[in-house]
Write an enzyme that holds these catalytic residues in place. Sequence first.
Site, PDB file in Angstrom:
ATOM      1  N   SER A 282      -7.246  -0.919   6.975  1.00 20.12           N
ATOM      2  CA  SER A 282      -8.714  -0.803   7.045  1.00 20.12           C
ATOM      3  C   SER A 282      -9.386  -2.159   6.802  1.00 20.12           C
ATOM      4  CB  SER A 282      -9.236   0.273   6.089  1.00 20.12           C
ATOM      5  OG  SER A 282      -8.730   0.168   4.786  1.00 20.12           O
TER       6      SER A 282
ATOM      7  N   LYS B 222       0.813  -1.217   0.000  1.00 20.74           N
ATOM      8  CA  LYS B 222       0.000   0.000   0.000  1.00 20.74           C
ATOM      9  C   LYS B 222       0.848   1.269   0.000  1.00 20.74           C
ATOM     10  CE  LYS B 222      -2.052  -1.249   3.758  1.00 20.74           C
ATOM     11  NZ  LYS B 222      -1.313  -2.514   3.921  1.00 20.74           N
TER      12      LYS B 222
END
Length: 182
Positions: free
Chosen positions: A86, A18
């Site tokens: 998340s 990410k």
Amino acid sequence: MNHCPCTLWLTGLSAAGKTTLADALAHAFAARGVACEVLDGDIVRQKLSRDLGFSRRDRSENIRRVAQLCQQLNDTGIVAIAALISPYRADRAMARRIIKKNRFIEVYLATPLRVCEARDPKGLYKRARAGEIANFTGIGDAYEAPRSPELSFDTSWQPLSDCVAATLRILEMRDAPVQDRD
């Protein structure tokens, strides 16, 4: 590159890629003269959410805070790139509602757990397997993969340059024409 300010929400396991993708996208945007801000999960935890732990409730609050900041950035014309694990679908859905559906682009880093564990740059998986970190996503806590993300990449085999190019293509397709002003 004309752009409508949006939020790229990069989600996936720890070490899925990410932050690497977020930084590469930020570089690509800068080269095109597009203002953007990277909100990396580790940095967010040190600043915006330093008062939060890793309970489900605290994780949700962290996502809410980041989503509100992304919305504010978008409102000022800045592209936000949120690079956060998340892990829960409900929290990502909340973020989509806060940011606004037409500005939220979910990018799932679908890198397999075995690859993320092999990378383990911070030694977190090893510590979680040894019982030193409770509720670590992918080991002691679930990661709920997105059901229909706008983009999905497996960085174990997809080159970073291809991930960046595909993301830029989807943004170009979403851009509304900007009228020239004299």
